[in-house]
Design a protein around this motif. Structure first.
Motif, mmCIF file in Angstrom:
data_model
loop_
_atom_site.group_PDB
_atom_site.id
_atom_site.type_symbol
_atom_site.label_atom_id
_atom_site.label_comp_id
_atom_site.label_asym_id
_atom_site.label_seq_id
_atom_site.Cartn_x
_atom_site.Cartn_y
_atom_site.Cartn_z
ATOM 1 N N MET A 142 6.199 4.722 6.687
ATOM 2 C CA MET A 142 4.691 4.562 7.307
ATOM 3 C C MET A 142 3.735 5.403 6.624
ATOM 4 O O MET A 142 2.443 5.042 6.140
ATOM 5 N N ARG B 45 3.939 6.402 3.368
ATOM 6 C CA ARG B 45 3.821 6.071 2.127
ATOM 7 C C ARG B 45 2.941 4.776 2.264
ATOM 8 O O ARG B 45 2.024 4.691 1.044
ATOM 9 N N ARG B 46 3.187 4.047 3.124
ATOM 10 C CA ARG B 46 2.264 2.858 3.271
ATOM 11 C C ARG B 46 0.719 3.169 3.480
ATOM 12 O O ARG B 46 -0.141 2.577 2.766
ATOM 13 N N GLN B 47 0.439 4.243 4.008
ATOM 14 C CA GLN B 47 -0.891 4.627 4.548
ATOM 15 C C GLN B 47 -1.407 5.709 3.365
ATOM 16 O O GLN B 47 -2.691 5.514 3.084
#
Length: 134
Positions: free
Chosen positions: A129, A131-133
């Motif tokens: 999460m 890394r995605r943000q």
């Protein structure tokens, strides 16, 4: 044979297993809270005299962050902290590299701290999460 002094038996439990009621009726219960950071620091110093204090501070900061993670099935204990710190010393880990990297939520040498597959997956999801943000 008769004892001159009545023996005392001390049994410790970490609440992982239910003990029978008949047994518990014969016991005196004493709860010992988990040590705060200063107490755990002193425990580490007793086990590892001469250890680099900046490593201990950084390791204990991250250790308590792991313990405070909501949703952990098994919080790491004092024993896991001592084992983990021993590994950090053996690998000559730089205290600066212990700071949480949002791209990798798993602590260095996390196998000494996280003893449950569900907890490892929790940290992996957090890293995903982050890394995605990021």
């Amino acid at each position: 044979m008769k004892a001159s002094v009545r023996p005392i038996v001390i049994i410790t439990s970490n609440n992982e297993k239910e003990l029978p009621d008949a047994f518990l009726r014969r016991c005196f219960f004493h709860y010992i809270r988990f040590p705060d950071v200063d107490t755990l620091h002193r425990i580490v110093d007793v086990h590892y005299p001469g250890i680099k204090q900046n490593l201990v501070r950084a390791a204990l900061t991250q250790f308590y962050e792991v313990r405070d993670m909501p949703g952990l099935k098994k919080k790491p204990s004092t024993s896991e902290a001592l084992d983990w710190i021993r590994l950090l010393v053996a690998d000559d880990v730089d205290p600066e590299t212990l700071r949480s990297d949002p791209k990798n939520a798993l602590p260095k040498l996390h196998g000494a701290l996280l003893k449950n597959e569900q907890d490892v997956h929790l940290f992996e999801r957090l890293a995903f999460m982050a890394r995605r943000q990021g």
